[in-house]
Write a protein that holds these residues in place. Structure first.
Motif, short mmCIF file in Angstrom:
data_model
loop_
_atom_site.label_atom_id
_atom_site.label_comp_id
_atom_site.label_asym_id
_atom_site.label_seq_id
_atom_site.Cartn_x
_atom_site.Cartn_y
_atom_site.Cartn_z
N SER A 118 -38.21 -16.75 5.43
CA SER A 118 -37.60 -15.88 6.43
C SER A 118 -36.20 -15.53 5.97
N ASP A 119 -35.58 -14.59 6.67
CA ASP A 119 -34.21 -14.17 6.34
C ASP A 119 -33.18 -14.90 7.18
N ALA A 120 -33.58 -15.99 7.80
CA ALA A 120 -32.71 -16.67 8.77
C ALA A 120 -31.45 -17.25 8.14
N LEU A 121 -31.56 -17.77 6.91
CA LEU A 121 -30.42 -18.46 6.28
C LEU A 121 -30.26 -17.97 4.84
N PRO A 122 -29.76 -16.76 4.67
CA PRO A 122 -29.66 -16.19 3.32
C PRO A 122 -28.74 -17.00 2.42
N GLY A 123 -29.14 -17.11 1.14
CA GLY A 123 -28.30 -17.77 0.16
C GLY A 123 -28.44 -19.27 0.08
N CYS A 124 -29.32 -19.87 0.88
CA CYS A 124 -29.43 -21.34 0.86
C CYS A 124 -30.24 -21.84 -0.32
N TRP A 125 -31.01 -20.96 -0.98
CA TRP A 125 -31.61 -21.26 -2.28
C TRP A 125 -30.76 -20.58 -3.34
N SER A 126 -30.43 -21.28 -4.42
CA SER A 126 -29.59 -20.69 -5.46
C SER A 126 -29.89 -21.36 -6.79
N VAL A 127 -29.35 -20.80 -7.85
CA VAL A 127 -29.46 -21.37 -9.18
C VAL A 127 -28.07 -21.87 -9.59
N VAL A 128 -27.96 -23.17 -9.84
CA VAL A 128 -26.70 -23.80 -10.19
C VAL A 128 -26.91 -24.61 -11.47
N ASP A 129 -26.18 -24.27 -12.53
CA ASP A 129 -26.29 -24.98 -13.81
C ASP A 129 -27.75 -25.05 -14.28
N VAL A 171 -31.71 -26.16 -3.38
CA VAL A 171 -31.69 -25.80 -1.96
C VAL A 171 -30.60 -26.60 -1.27
N THR A 172 -29.85 -25.91 -0.42
CA THR A 172 -28.78 -26.54 0.34
C THR A 172 -29.09 -26.38 1.83
N PRO A 173 -29.57 -27.44 2.51
CA PRO A 173 -29.90 -27.34 3.93
C PRO A 173 -28.64 -27.09 4.77
N PRO A 174 -28.80 -26.46 5.95
CA PRO A 174 -30.07 -25.99 6.52
C PRO A 174 -30.58 -24.78 5.76
N CYS A 175 -31.90 -24.75 5.59
CA CYS A 175 -32.49 -23.69 4.77
C CYS A 175 -33.90 -23.38 5.27
N VAL A 176 -34.62 -22.59 4.48
CA VAL A 176 -36.00 -22.21 4.79
C VAL A 176 -36.84 -22.47 3.53
N ASP A 177 -38.15 -22.38 3.66
CA ASP A 177 -39.05 -22.58 2.53
C ASP A 177 -38.93 -21.41 1.55
N LEU A 178 -39.26 -21.69 0.28
CA LEU A 178 -39.23 -20.67 -0.76
C LEU A 178 -40.64 -20.48 -1.29
N ILE A 179 -41.09 -19.21 -1.39
CA ILE A 179 -42.48 -18.88 -1.68
C ILE A 179 -42.58 -18.06 -2.96
N SER A 180 -43.51 -18.43 -3.84
CA SER A 180 -43.74 -17.63 -5.04
C SER A 180 -44.38 -16.30 -4.65
N GLY A 231 -38.09 -26.15 2.07
CA GLY A 231 -36.62 -26.09 2.04
C GLY A 231 -35.97 -26.35 3.37
N ASP A 232 -36.77 -26.65 4.40
CA ASP A 232 -36.20 -26.81 5.74
C ASP A 232 -35.94 -28.27 6.10
N HIS A 233 -36.01 -29.17 5.09
CA HIS A 233 -35.76 -30.59 5.36
C HIS A 233 -34.50 -31.05 4.63
N GLY A 234 -34.66 -31.58 3.40
CA GLY A 234 -33.51 -32.13 2.70
C GLY A 234 -33.19 -31.39 1.42
N PRO A 235 -32.05 -31.73 0.77
CA PRO A 235 -31.68 -31.10 -0.50
C PRO A 235 -32.57 -31.58 -1.63
N ILE A 236 -32.80 -30.69 -2.60
CA ILE A 236 -33.62 -31.02 -3.76
C ILE A 236 -33.28 -30.02 -4.87
#
Length: 266
Positions: free
Chosen positions: A110-121, A126-135, A250-255
């Motif tokens: 969903s578009d509820a929390l934009p930017g909570c999935w990202s590419v770092v190093d 994923v940085t909660p609070p967030c949403v699931d990520l789908i291929s 992505g709606d639970h914890g960081p990973i």
């Protein structure tokens, strides 16, 4: 929904709803094509057990239930497909589902929390609070290799075809349970606790053929060619006969993920 004869006159069953795990049905009554059953509340806001009533209509069940706000909902149900496969399955070439650079090929649930999935190093984070990520791609039968790392106390999961969750959780040293790492959430208990400590890289090697699954965690087979009875709560849909995407919870914890490779069946 699964209902079986316990004795000649007594029924037993399980139910999976929009979220949560498989729950035992507390009361079932079936006669003359009419079905009524109750299940305990898990995460719902209902004050009492959830209550479903329905009737056979051709090859499907149709009925109603009531939400916590008192609104009546209609539902329909069809028989789950067997998903049996031929023995001579062939495999294609391994494909990297994540390119290691950006989110190309993936979309948030969903578009509820934009930017909570990202590419770092060069890690998918994923940085909660967030949403699931789908291929964006969907798959039928496949082999999946995933390398991941989580901090202490975290919780995530892999939804195969967007429907069957293989659990990811900080469970090192804990008793075996279908709700813990290595299990298919709510259904299949791993045969060993192969989880490493938090903040260590871990690896899943998962094979899904029809509704039969093998799970290898950190080099140890913890689920071997077992049948997955049905969807996990939180699934994208219940259309088990169709291909589906990989969904990262992505709606639970960081990973963090550093490798997601899929080999499709041909």
């Amino acid at each position: 929904l699964e209902i079986q004869l316990r004795t000649e006159w007594q029924l037993m069953g399980k139910f999976v709803g929009q979220f949560g795990s498989a729950r035992h049905i507390t009361a079932i009554d079936y006669a003359d094509g009419s079905l009524e059953f109750r299940i305990p509340v898990q995460y719902e806001q209902n004050p009492d057990d959830l209550h479903f009533v329905g009737k056979l209509s051709g090859d499907r069940l149709e009925g109603t239930t009531v939400e916590s706000n008192g609104k009546t909902l209609t539902w329909s149900a069809v028989r789950a497909p067997s998903l049996e496969r031929q023995d001579d399955l062939q495999w294609g070439e391994p494909q990297a589902l994540w390119n290691g650079r950006d989110l190309d090929g993936w979309r948030p649930r969903s578009d509820a929390l934009p930017g909570c999935w990202s590419v770092v190093d060069n890690l998918l984070v994923v940085t909660p609070p967030c949403v699931d990520l789908i291929s964006e791609r969907s798959f039928d039968d496949f082999r999946l290799q995933v390398e991941f790392k989580y901090p202490e106390g975290s919780n995530s999961g892999l939804y195969l075809r967007g429907r069957y969750e293989v659990q990811i959780q900080d469970d090192i040293g804990k008793a075996l349970d279908p709700l813990r790492t290595g299990g298919v959430y709510g259904y299949l208990t791993p045969t060993a606790n192969a989880a490493r400590a938090a903040d260590e890289w871990q690896e899943y090697d998962i094979t899904l053929i029809g509704r039969r699954i093998t799970v290898v965690l950190n080099g140890k087979t913890v689920v071997r060619d077992r049948e997955v009875p049905g969807i996990t709560g939180g699934a994208l849909n219940s259309d088990e006969g169709s291909p589906g995407p990989l969904m990262l919870q992505g709606d639970h914890g960081p990973i963090s993920f550093r490798k997601i490779t899929l080999t499709p069946a041909q």
